[in-house]
Scaffold this active site. Structure first.
Site, short mmCIF file in Angstrom:
data_model
loop_
_atom_site.label_atom_id
_atom_site.label_comp_id
_atom_site.label_asym_id
_atom_site.label_seq_id
_atom_site.Cartn_x
_atom_site.Cartn_y
_atom_site.Cartn_z
N MET A 30 0.84 -1.21 0.00
CA MET A 30 0.00 0.00 0.00
C MET A 30 0.87 1.26 0.00
O MET A 30 0.38 2.36 0.25
CB MET A 30 -0.93 0.01 1.21
N LEU A 33 6.65 3.24 1.54
CA LEU A 33 7.51 2.05 1.69
C LEU A 33 8.63 2.27 2.69
O LEU A 33 9.14 3.37 2.86
CB LEU A 33 8.08 1.68 0.32
N HIS A 37 9.15 -3.47 3.47
CA HIS A 37 8.78 -3.68 2.06
C HIS A 37 10.04 -4.00 1.24
O HIS A 37 10.02 -4.86 0.37
CB HIS A 37 8.13 -2.42 1.48
N GLN A 61 -10.42 -2.74 1.73
CA GLN A 61 -9.98 -3.39 2.97
C GLN A 61 -10.01 -2.46 4.18
O GLN A 61 -9.59 -2.85 5.26
CB GLN A 61 -8.59 -4.00 2.78
N LYS A 149 4.97 -9.82 9.36
CA LYS A 149 4.41 -8.73 10.16
C LYS A 149 2.89 -8.85 10.21
O LYS A 149 2.27 -8.67 11.25
CB LYS A 149 4.85 -7.40 9.54
N ASP A 150 2.28 -9.16 9.06
CA ASP A 150 0.84 -9.38 8.98
C ASP A 150 0.60 -10.89 8.92
O ASP A 150 0.29 -11.43 7.86
CB ASP A 150 0.27 -8.67 7.76
N SER A 186 4.02 1.40 7.98
CA SER A 186 3.71 2.72 7.43
C SER A 186 2.95 3.54 8.47
O SER A 186 3.04 4.77 8.51
CB SER A 186 2.86 2.59 6.17
N ARG A 187 2.18 2.87 9.33
CA ARG A 187 1.36 3.58 10.32
C ARG A 187 2.18 4.12 11.49
O ARG A 187 1.66 4.91 12.27
CB ARG A 187 0.25 2.67 10.84
P1 AMP Z 1 1.41 -2.86 3.48
O1 AMP Z 1 2.01 -1.83 2.57
O2 AMP Z 1 1.35 -2.45 4.91
O3 AMP Z 1 0.12 -3.43 2.95
O4 AMP Z 1 2.42 -4.09 3.46
C1 AMP Z 1 2.81 -4.69 2.25
C2 AMP Z 1 3.58 -5.95 2.56
O5 AMP Z 1 4.75 -5.62 3.30
C3 AMP Z 1 2.78 -6.95 3.41
O6 AMP Z 1 3.03 -8.26 2.94
C4 AMP Z 1 3.36 -6.74 4.78
O7 AMP Z 1 3.27 -7.87 5.61
C5 AMP Z 1 4.80 -6.42 4.45
N1 AMP Z 1 5.41 -5.71 5.58
C6 AMP Z 1 4.97 -4.57 6.15
N2 AMP Z 1 5.75 -4.23 7.20
C7 AMP Z 1 6.70 -5.20 7.29
C8 AMP Z 1 7.80 -5.42 8.19
N3 AMP Z 1 8.06 -4.59 9.20
N4 AMP Z 1 8.55 -6.51 7.98
C9 AMP Z 1 8.28 -7.38 6.97
N5 AMP Z 1 7.27 -7.21 6.10
C10 AMP Z 1 6.49 -6.14 6.26
#
Ligand code: AMP
Length: 280
Positions: A30, A33, A37, A61, A149-150, A186-187
């Site tokens: 999302m 980055l 990411h 979502q 992480k998720d 990101s949050r």
């Molecule tokens: P998001 O942009 O938050 O939707 O995350 C995109 C992808 O990056 C998802 O598969 C997340 O699990 C992964 N991600 C986000 N933060 C981390 C982190 N700290 N370590 C590893 N992967 C991450």
């Protein structure tokens, strides 16, 4: 690196790569980055001939009271990071391109999505699964990369890819943390200085939970209780959930058995953060 906004441009690029016999990796994000990411992109780069990253803040979502409108965005920095990580194609559709005019099809993964984050975010996983399924249909990658992480999302997407015969290998990647332990997100940008400090209770709780589990504690409630106690000592923190579940099925455990997922979601002020440990 090429930046495209239409599905057709993605398909054209991938068609050409396939003609050349290249394998393709997909990293859905999302945006806004960070190094988490980047770790997914690095892994995708190492394992595939070509890498597609997507940046799409997926309205489906987000719940009505959530942070869709305020979700942080920085398209230029994102593009620079993708280029630096060796991404070949960056896909940045807008919602109209992604969903068209009369969208009516949804992907629900039952059983894995009602608990943990699904309880406080009832429409979340339907949105995630639908958009990830669409991205997989657009790119048709060999592999797709997701962060631990998720952890619930990773389990859900794995289940979906297998159940729906999507022909994509779902690759899970370890959590990337700040030097002080906070899981990158990101949050995190929403946090004030004081909240940023308070947010360390998540990683502290998770580390303690992992240590207990590794040292032979078999009582899942004892592990969850110890994690909760650490979080509740922080005045700025409010627990959403602290749970110990099977890492594949997301079913609650009473006796701790691998693969186990110890997961927490905590409000720090108005910001909801998550963290977890997995023992395979
Ligand atoms: P998001 O942009 O938050 O939707 O995350 C995109 C992808 O990056 C998802 O598969 C997340 O699990 C992964 N991600 C986000 N933060 C981390 C982190 N700290 N370590 C590893 N992967 C991450």
């Amino acid at each position: 690196m090429e930046i495209v906004t239409t599905k057709e441009a993605v398909r054209a690029a991938v068609r050409e790569w396939r003609r050349q016999g290249e394998s393709v990796g997909l990293v859905p994000t999302m945006g806004y980055l960070h190094a988490g990411h980047a770790s997914l992109m690095r892994r995708a780069r190492a394992e595939n001939g070509r890498v597609v990253a997507s940046v799409f803040v997926n309205p489906m979502q987000f719940g009505p009271a959530e942070d869709l409108d305020s979700y942080p965005r920085d398209p230029e920095r994102d593009a620079a990071l993708c280029a630096e990580m060796g991404v070949d194609l960056l896909f940045r559709p807008d919602p109209a391109e992604m969903y068209g005019r009369d969208f009516r099809s949804y992907v629900d993964v039952s059983g894995l999505t009602e608990g943990l984050c699904g309880r406080s975010r009832p429409v979340h996983f339907r949105g995630v699964c639908t958009v990830v399924c669409k991205l997989m249909g657009i790119v048709r990658p060999d592999r797709a990369y997701f962060g631990q992480k998720d952890a619930q999302q990773l389990a859900v997407v794995r289940r979906m890819a297998e159940d729906l015969d999507l022909g994509v290998q779902v690759v899970g990647c370890p959590i990337v943390r700040e030097p002080d332990g906070l899981a990158m997100s990101s949050r995190n940008t929403y946090l004030s200085a004081e909240e940023r400090q308070a947010a360390l209770v998540l990683s502290r709780a998770v580390r303690h939970g992992r240590e207990l589990a590794e040292s032979g504690e078999r009582d899942a409630a004892a592990v969850a209780g110890a994690m909760r106690a650490i979080i509740e000592r922080e005045p700025l923190a409010r627990v959403d959930y602290v749970e110990v579940v099977d890492a594949r099925t997301i079913r609650p455990q009473t006796e701790l058995k691998r693969p186990v997922l110890g997961a927490v979601a905590v409000f720090i002020g108005r910001t909801r953060l998550i963290d977890n440990f997995i023992l395979e």
